[in-house]
Design a protein around this motif. Structure first.
Motif, PDB file in Angstrom:
ATOM      1  N   ARG A 130      35.329  -9.571  13.650  1.00 41.66           N
ATOM      2  CA  ARG A 130      34.120  -8.753  13.504  1.00 41.66           C
ATOM      3  C   ARG A 130      34.056  -7.583  14.479  1.00 41.66           C
ATOM      4  O   ARG A 130      32.997  -6.974  14.637  1.00 41.66           O
ATOM      5  CB  ARG A 130      32.854  -9.610  13.656  1.00 41.66           C
ATOM      6  CG  ARG A 130      32.836 -10.859  12.807  1.00 41.66           C
ATOM      7  CD  ARG A 130      31.601 -11.689  13.053  1.00 41.66           C
ATOM      8  NE  ARG A 130      31.636 -12.937  12.305  1.00 41.66           N
ATOM      9  CZ  ARG A 130      30.684 -13.861  12.322  1.00 41.66           C
ATOM     10  NH1 ARG A 130      29.599 -13.667  13.064  1.00 41.66           N
ATOM     11  NH2 ARG A 130      30.801 -14.956  11.613  1.00 41.66           N
ATOM     12  N   VAL A 131      35.137  -7.237  15.136  1.00 38.94           N
ATOM     13  CA  VAL A 131      35.132  -6.111  16.087  1.00 38.94           C
ATOM     14  C   VAL A 131      36.224  -5.121  15.710  1.00 38.94           C
ATOM     15  O   VAL A 131      37.140  -5.429  14.937  1.00 38.94           O
ATOM     16  CB  VAL A 131      35.331  -6.592  17.534  1.00 38.94           C
ATOM     17  CG1 VAL A 131      34.276  -7.601  17.924  1.00 38.94           C
ATOM     18  CG2 VAL A 131      36.726  -7.159  17.737  1.00 38.94           C
ATOM     19  N   THR A 178      31.437  -3.468  18.681  1.00 37.11           N
ATOM     20  CA  THR A 178      30.783  -4.648  18.115  1.00 37.11           C
ATOM     21  C   THR A 178      29.496  -4.251  17.411  1.00 37.11           C
ATOM     22  O   THR A 178      28.850  -3.267  17.772  1.00 37.11           O
ATOM     23  CB  THR A 178      30.469  -5.670  19.214  1.00 37.11           C
ATOM     24  OG1 THR A 178      29.589  -5.066  20.180  1.00 37.11           O
ATOM     25  CG2 THR A 178      31.740  -6.141  19.899  1.00 37.11           C
TER      26      THR A 178
END
Length: 825
Positions: A641-642, A659
């Motif tokens: 997710r980054v 992020t």
């Protein structure tokens, strides 16, 4: 003036919609100049193909195990019709599988004849895509009221009574169970889904007899009896052994004093539900069990053919029965020799030869347990697959092809070792050289005249198609390759003076080939990847625009964008994502391996620029590159997710990970906004986000609108405004103004599937065109006008990757092959 401007706009839009896209070059089998096109549309293996001419247009008809028949324009590849060639079974709601088809001519009109796994055969009009009737099972001929009639039953078990002289239908009886003779008159028993058995007089069409609810059978004094229920009183008693009435009332059969005891002593089997009585006799017995009623008594059943056999012996001649949509019965002669099948003009006439004998064999009506050989009866071309009883499994039988070679009738008979032997049809000895080349069984054979020669085309389990000169027995050129599964069907025809072969098989595709064309590139195909192309990027290498591709075969190839030649040797790399960048004046390929480790390799030298660096993403799903204050950087997005930002001069992270997304990031692209480099990301959280690469901060609010995962993003400039284009699993394309964060125009329809390939390229006239993959198709969308940007481009294999290329072109990776598409001028 406004009207004139709108008119010009409409003309430009129209021209874009009508535009076509061409392949500038392809590698692998797609680079074979003999390949005309690949037709994609079936969702299951294609088991049969045929060719025909409809209104002067050459068409291909293909039949698939998905229960559909497709009709294609052979020249353009356009799909004209998709036919659901058989109604679904009422119990399973599934259409019966197709096993064979043929294109035939009836009174000058081309028709398509399809054969199904349930033994039915249907006729279709390829010009309209509508049903033209069906073949019927021949039952028998008999005389009714002085007229000679034919009884025929359709696929839905509807019995028709037809006047043989006129072909008109005299009667129709749905849900037929059986037919027979009762007291010298022909009757039919029907049983609709509610199990109400009825008996009908064939001559008058009137119902005879009476169906009475019943109980039993009971055993009484050694006899099986049943009692019918009538008017709420104890009903009549019937002897089921002799089918006669025993007593008008059960009390008459039993002594009053012993009635209760006798009834209680009867042993009921509880199976009879109803009796059908004609003239005081039982003729049909219904039970509580599933299945048709039982014919008993004096009703002598007529034998119905077991399994599909749409042939009837009529006055010593084999004929086929066909029922048209106009409810007219037609009787067609069946030739006993393939030499009878072709007229002087080379066409086939259904009136004289609707169904052709296979390999010169006489048509023989099959009995129980025989192969359902309708596939071979449809045409002298046969495809080596047959439906067999019991179990309706697909069995192997020899393919064959019957033709006249010179003045000699010849059958081409394949052997299990992949060879094909020409045999004299009437005399077993070989008449020509054995055709040797296939390495496995030949499934299908066809032939076509080319000038003074006759060419044979064979399709094989070895996934190749081969062309042979029958006069010399020599193979014509290299095998035709590209099918990714067994090739099950082939048909050859002549279009505009050139011989075209149509092939189909296990990979769901139909391909067309010019089998008289010479192969380019010195007779060799342009070699490339041997595994799926996973990533495509464009760059400039030594001043030459190139396409860089990474494959599942653990190699990276570099292709000259203009010529398709490889500019340097392949690099070894296991790649899940890839991008290119210029580091220190040299072109570098940055790859992520399946373990999320980053690798940087110089394209010219093949040497590692930096030691491999773990990205800690878990898995890298997307990559992009940019320049930040003159510094080359790479962006990686992953399942964690980054977004990572990497200094390519050191191989180390440049800023802290970006992020904000709440689910995995599946796409990343870069752009320049107000003079500063930015990243655009798309995620499973259904949002598109914008990031300042210098600070690592998110710019503005997430761009929302997609109702499902965002699977791809690309960036471009539209009218001087930086934009992002996103594609979602919701099957839409959305265009965003990066300066305002607003969506430009309503969401545009995308592919029918949720694929993750998207690229945007600027055309010469300044318009932006988005290309996206949809299985084996590349579709194009004019982002400027919000309309299609030309016809879809069909490819032999699924599209895995796309990249924009200079000059309004697109580099595409499909299957294990690579190509460049450009808009046809």
């Amino acid at each position: 003036m406004m009207e004139s401007s709108d008119h010009v706009s409409r003309e430009v839009t129209s021209s874009y919609e009508a535009a076509s896209w061409r392949a500038e070059w392809m590698c692998g089998s797609a680079s074979d100049p003999r390949l005309l096109r690949s037709l994609n549309g079936h969702d299951a293996p294609v088991v049969a193909v045929a060719t025909a001419v409809v209104d002067g247009r050459a068409v291909v008809v293909s039949a698939s195990r998905d229960g559909t028949v497709c009709v294609w324009d052979l020249v353009t590849g356009e799909r004209l019709h998709t036919l659901t060639a058989a109604p679904p079974d009422p119990m399973s709601s599934l259409s019966p599988e197709l096993v064979a088809l043929a294109a035939v001519v009836v009174d000058g009109q081309p028709l398509v004849l399809t054969c199904h796994i349930d033994g039915t055969a249907r006729l279709w009009d390829p010009a309209t895509g509508r049903s033209a009737g069906e073949l019927a099972l021949g039952l028998e001929q008999l005389v009714l009221d002085g007229r000679l009639v034919v009884l025929a039953v359709g696929a839905d078990r509807t019995l028709g009574v037809w006047d043989q002289a006129t072909g008109s239908r005299l009667g129709v009886f749905p849900w037929m169970v059986d037919i027979g003779v009762l007291d010298g008159r022909e009757v039919v028993v029907t049983c609709p889904p509610d199990h109400q058995a009825q008996v009908w007089d064939l001559a008058t069409g009137r119902e005879v007899g009476e169906r009475l609810p019943a109980e039993g059978p009971w055993t009484f004094e050694g006899r099986d009896i049943a009692v019918t229920e009538e008017g709420g009183r104890a009903g009549r008693v019937w002897d089921l052994d002799r089918q006669v009435l025993l007593a008008a009332d059960l009390r008459e059969l039993l002594a009053d004093a012993e009635y209760e005891h006798a009834v209680s002593a009867l042993a009921s089997m509880d199976t009879v539900s109803a009796l059908t009585v004609v003239d005081g006799r039982v003729v049909v017995l219904d039970t509580h069990y599933e299945g048709p009623p039982e014919l008993v008594g004096d009703l002598v059943p007529v034998v119905i053919p077991d399994g599909p056999s749409p042939t009837l012996l009529l006055e010593g001649r084999s004929v086929a029965l066909a029922v048209g949509v106009d409810h007219t019965l037609r009787l067609w002669d069946l030739p006993t020799s393939p030499m009878d099948c072709t007229g002087p003009d080379g066409t086939r006439s259904m009136r004289s030869s609707p169904l052709e004998a296979a390999a010169g064999k006489e048509l023989i009506q099959g009995g129980p347990g025989d192969l359902v050989d309708l596939a071979s009866r449809l045409s002298a071309r046969t495809n080596g697959l047959a439906v067999a009883k019991p179990g309706w499994e697909i069995r192997v039988r020899d393919a064959s092809r019957s033709l006249v070679l010179g003045d000699t009738p010849v059958s081409l008979v394949p052997g299990p070792d992949g060879t094909v032997t020409p045999l004299h049809t009437l005399d077993p000895p070989t008449t020509g050289r054995v055709l040797t080349g296939h390495t496995d069984r030949v499934w299908a054979i066809d032939s076509a005249p080319v000038g003074t020669r006759t060419l044979a085309v064979t399709a094989s389990r070895d996934r190749t198609v081969r062309v042979w000169d029958l006069a010399t027995g020599e193979q014509e050129g290299e095998p035709l390759t590209g099918h990714t599964g067994q090739v099950w069907a082939v048909a050859a025809t002549v279009v505009d003076g050139r011989c075209v072969a149509v092939t189909a098989g296990e990979d769901h595709t139909v391909r067309t080939w010019d089998i008289t064309a010479a192969r380019g590139d010195g007779g060799r195909l342009r070699a490339g990847h041997t595994g799926s192309v996973l990533a495509v990027a464009t760059a400039v290498f030594d001043g030459v625009p190139v396409v860089v591709t990474a494959g599942a075969d653990h190699t990276v190839h570099t292709w000259d964008l203009t010529t398709g030649s490889q500019t340097c040797g392949p690099l070894s790399a296991e790649v899940s994502a890839m991008t290119t960048a210029v580091v220190g004046g040299h072109l570098v390929v940055v790859t992520a391996s399946p373990d999320a480790t980053l690798h940087m390799v110089g394209l010219a030298t093949g040497r590692t620029v930096h030691r491999p660096v773990p990205s800690r993403h878990g898995r890298v799903l997307a990559m992009a590159s940019a320049t930040l204050d003159g510094l080359p950087v790479a962006l990686t997005a992953g399942s964690d997710r980054v977004v990572g930002v990497w200094d390519l001069t050191t191989g180390q992270p440049l800023v802290a990970p970006l992020t904000g997304h709440s689910s995995r990031i599946t796409a990343v692209a870069t752009a320049v906004l107000d003079g500063r480099p930015v990243a655009v990301t798309g995620s499973w959280d259904k949002t598109v986000r914008l990031w300042d690469l210098a600070t690592g901060r998110q710019l503005g609010e997430p761009l929302t609108g997609h109702t499902d995962w965002v699977t791809a993003v690309a960036t471009a400039t539209l009218g001087g405004v930086p934009i992002a284009v996103s594609k979602g699993r919701d099957r839409t394309i959305r265009v965003w103004n990066l300066s305002t964060g607003q969506q430009i125009r309503d969401a545009q329809a995308a592919a029918s599937g949720p694929g993750s390939t998207l690229a945007v390229s600027a055309m010469a006239d300044g318009r932006l065109v988005a290309a996206f993959g949809d299985d084996r198709t590349v579709r194009f969308r004019d982002l400027t006008a919000g309309c299609p940007a030309g016809s879809d481009h069909l490819l032999p294999f699924p599209v895995h990757s796309l990249a924009a290329a200079p000059g309004g072109r697109f580099a595409v990776g499909f299957g294990d092959e690579v190509g460049v598409l450009s808009r046809a001028s």
